[in-house]
Design an enzyme around this catalytic site. Structure first.
Site, mmCIF file in Angstrom:
data_model
loop_
_atom_site.group_PDB
_atom_site.id
_atom_site.type_symbol
_atom_site.label_atom_id
_atom_site.label_comp_id
_atom_site.label_asym_id
_atom_site.label_seq_id
_atom_site.Cartn_x
_atom_site.Cartn_y
_atom_site.Cartn_z
ATOM 1 N N GLU A 171 -10.967 -17.750 -22.386
ATOM 2 C CA GLU A 171 -10.919 -18.696 -23.512
ATOM 3 C C GLU A 171 -10.453 -18.004 -24.795
ATOM 4 O O GLU A 171 -11.200 -17.907 -25.775
ATOM 5 C CB GLU A 171 -12.283 -19.371 -23.703
ATOM 6 C CG GLU A 171 -12.747 -20.125 -22.473
ATOM 7 C CD GLU A 171 -13.936 -21.059 -22.722
ATOM 8 O OE1 GLU A 171 -14.494 -21.046 -23.822
ATOM 9 O OE2 GLU A 171 -14.284 -21.806 -21.793
ATOM 10 N N GLU A 369 -14.270 -22.176 -14.563
ATOM 11 C CA GLU A 369 -15.618 -22.565 -15.007
ATOM 12 C C GLU A 369 -15.733 -24.073 -14.948
ATOM 13 O O GLU A 369 -14.878 -24.785 -15.480
ATOM 14 C CB GLU A 369 -15.909 -22.129 -16.447
ATOM 15 C CG GLU A 369 -16.119 -20.661 -16.634
ATOM 16 C CD GLU A 369 -16.439 -20.279 -18.083
ATOM 17 O OE1 GLU A 369 -16.940 -21.114 -18.856
ATOM 18 O OE2 GLU A 369 -16.161 -19.111 -18.429
HETATM 19 C C1 BG6 Z 1 -17.853 -21.557 -21.797
HETATM 20 C C2 BG6 Z 1 -17.826 -20.054 -22.079
HETATM 21 O O1 BG6 Z 1 -16.932 -22.215 -22.585
HETATM 22 O O2 BG6 Z 1 -19.068 -22.202 -22.011
HETATM 23 C C3 BG6 Z 1 -19.113 -19.368 -21.675
HETATM 24 O O3 BG6 Z 1 -16.733 -19.423 -21.437
HETATM 25 C C4 BG6 Z 1 -20.333 -20.195 -22.100
HETATM 26 O O4 BG6 Z 1 -19.134 -18.047 -22.202
HETATM 27 C C5 BG6 Z 1 -20.239 -21.587 -21.483
HETATM 28 O O5 BG6 Z 1 -21.532 -19.576 -21.746
HETATM 29 C C6 BG6 Z 1 -21.439 -22.507 -21.699
HETATM 30 O O6 BG6 Z 1 -21.777 -22.646 -23.049
HETATM 31 P P1 BG6 Z 1 -23.039 -23.430 -23.587
HETATM 32 O O7 BG6 Z 1 -22.942 -23.401 -25.071
HETATM 33 O O8 BG6 Z 1 -22.998 -24.816 -23.040
HETATM 34 O O9 BG6 Z 1 -24.287 -22.764 -23.096
#
Ligand code: BG6
Length: 475
Positions: A171, A369
């Protein structure tokens, strides 16, 4: 309700992801090895949920053997994490490797390979060394681009025979957008030119690293992990459609186009100029980007993004921000993950897959992800203490289904990776939203315990079949 079954091809990745800073903790970290995330946490701990941050994280540094055994149990084919640039060296300018930290990675990678799990390694998941941030302004500086290439060189030298899938950034747009565009994160500066300079230098750094990898003749590939937001206009009216196109240009195409096509969109360059955004780039740099596009993309996708045309004139006192061209739009009736405040709309995966197929030369890619962060998961514990995360199983099923449908429709999609393997520390949200197949017990010395979804994930791997119920009745 109808039941569907779909085959998961044998070569399709069923993995999970994480990053160094979100898991390893500060064990063994030496003076001067802070990352940007560490100094943000140290300077501004009060914005981190309940004070949790990278200091202990999941203590993976001391528990990687146990973790790999759990990965095996959960049936992962691949695991993606990062190497922490800020800890990999004791001297960033001379490229002096911290042997103690590197040994941890030697062992961690060997452990994965011995368990039959393929490691996929990202060179930066926000772990820019604090030293480079403080002394050079981070990615605003061309010197940092050079030092990143030196870091990549040392990492490749050490691991090229063990790891074949590499990624420059996770990202890459996020830190500068939160710091320089939206001024939501420490050190809270607002400077659109700095934002664009960081974007450009990360594109340039990616091209340099791709070139280096190819020149060395290593086996494998270099890609990047991007988070393009599938952006839907509120309506089909031209002003709303334009708002979505503008959003796409500033936040998605600013990385997708140079990395896959080797050039910035003309429209973007023209708009930056029109709005007085100054960024320093040369013809040689653009040529390097043109000649060294990535081998594959990892795509992080969590929720749909919706916009409408701005309803008010831009305040001339406010420096240019891409929001000049759009306003967020909330779809009434949308399905929500209330813990995270994100809409749930699995179709984003199929739509992104078709976009890559049609507009980005059907480059190989995978979901890097996808996942569901839920607060207070302890409430779903059964009598044996196991979290019954059926909502996560449902979420993964629906998103994986869209991924597999897209592949059947010709998308060059190589797999699906869950965020995250274990609960971990997100920026500010820390352990608030739990994402893992594996629970991390904060009350009990970071003890690990598989959730219901871990066994279900393993069964997916064993049967190579996804069966799910689709709510499609006219009720
Ligand atoms: C993603 C990132 O966008 O979101 C991660 O790459 C991050 O590093 C994940 O942990 C989840 O984020 P959040 O704020 O929902 O806990």
């Amino acid at each position: 309700m109808s039941q569907k079954s779909i085959t998961i091809p044998q070569d399709f990745i069923l993995g999970a992801a994480s990053s160094a800073w979100q898991t390893e903790g500060w064990s063994g970290k030496k003076e001067g090895q802070d990352s940007y995330m560490d100094i943000w946490y140290k300077n501004d701990r009060h914005v981190w949920h309940e004070g949790y941050g990278p200091a202990l994280a999941t203590d993976l540094y001391n528990r990687y053997r146990e973790e790999v055994a759990l990965m095996k149990q959960a049936g992962l084919t691949h695991y993606r994490t990062s190497i922490n640039w800020s800890r990999f060296f004791t001297d960033y300018e001379k490229g002096v490797v911290d042997e103690e930290y590197a040994r941890y990675y030697d062992n961690f990678i060997d452990e994965m390979l011995a368990a039959g799990i393929e490691p996929m390694i990202c060179l930066e998941h926000y772990e820019l060394p604090a030293y480079l941030f403080e002394n050079y302004g981070g990615w605003a500086s061309k010197k940092v681009v050079e030092l990143f290439a030196l870091y990549a060189e040392k990492v490749f030298e050490r691991y090229h025979h063990k790891v074949s899938r590499w990624f420059t950034f996770n990202e890459p747009i996020v830190v500068q957008t939160r710091v320089y565009l939206d001024a939501l994160r420490w050190p809270y500066e607002q400077n659109t030119s700095t934002w664009m300079q960081w974007n450009h230098h990360k594109n340039l750094a990616t091209a340099k690293v791709v070139k280096l990898f190819r020149e060395k003749g290593y086996t494998g590939s270099v890609g990047a992990i991007l988070n393009p937001e599938v952006t839907y206009p509120r309506s089909s009216a031209p002003h709303d459609v334009k708002a979505a196109e503008m959003y796409d240009l500033f936040y998605n195409r600013v990385f997708l186009d140079p990395m896959v096509h080797g050039r910035y969109p003309q429209a973007l360059v023209a708009l930056l100029e029109q709005h007085g955004v100054q960024w320093d780039y040369s013809a040689d740099e653009l040529a390097l980007i043109r000649d060294n596009t990535v081998d594959e993309l990892g795509i992080n996708l969590y929720y749909p993004h919706r916009v409408k045309a701005p309803s008010r004139a831009w305040n001339p006192q406010t420096p240019f921000h891409p929001a000049y061209y759009y306003e967020p739009f909330e779809l009434p009736g949308r399905r929500m993950n209330k813990s995270r405040g994100w809409e749930i709309y699995p179709r984003i995966i199929y739509d992104m897959a078709m976009r890559i197929k049609n507009d980005y030369r059907n480059i190989p890619w995978f979901i890097a992800e996808s996942g569901m962060g839920i607060e207070n998961e302890g409430q779903f514990r059964n009598a044996e203490g196991v979290i019954q995360d059926d909502y996560r199983i449902g979420f993964i099923s629906e998103h994986l289904y869209q991924t597999l449908l897209a592949r059947e429709a010709g998308a060059n999609c190589q797999g699906y990776m869950l965020w995250a393997f274990t609960d971990n520390v997100s920026p500010m949200n820390a352990f608030k939203n739990r994402y893992g197949l594996i629970e991390i017990d904060l009350q009990n010395n970071r003890a690990r315990r598989a959730k219901k979804s871990a066994g279900w994930y393993r069964a997916l791997r064993e049967t190579r079949t996804l069966t799910l119920n689709i709510d499609d009745d006219w009720k």
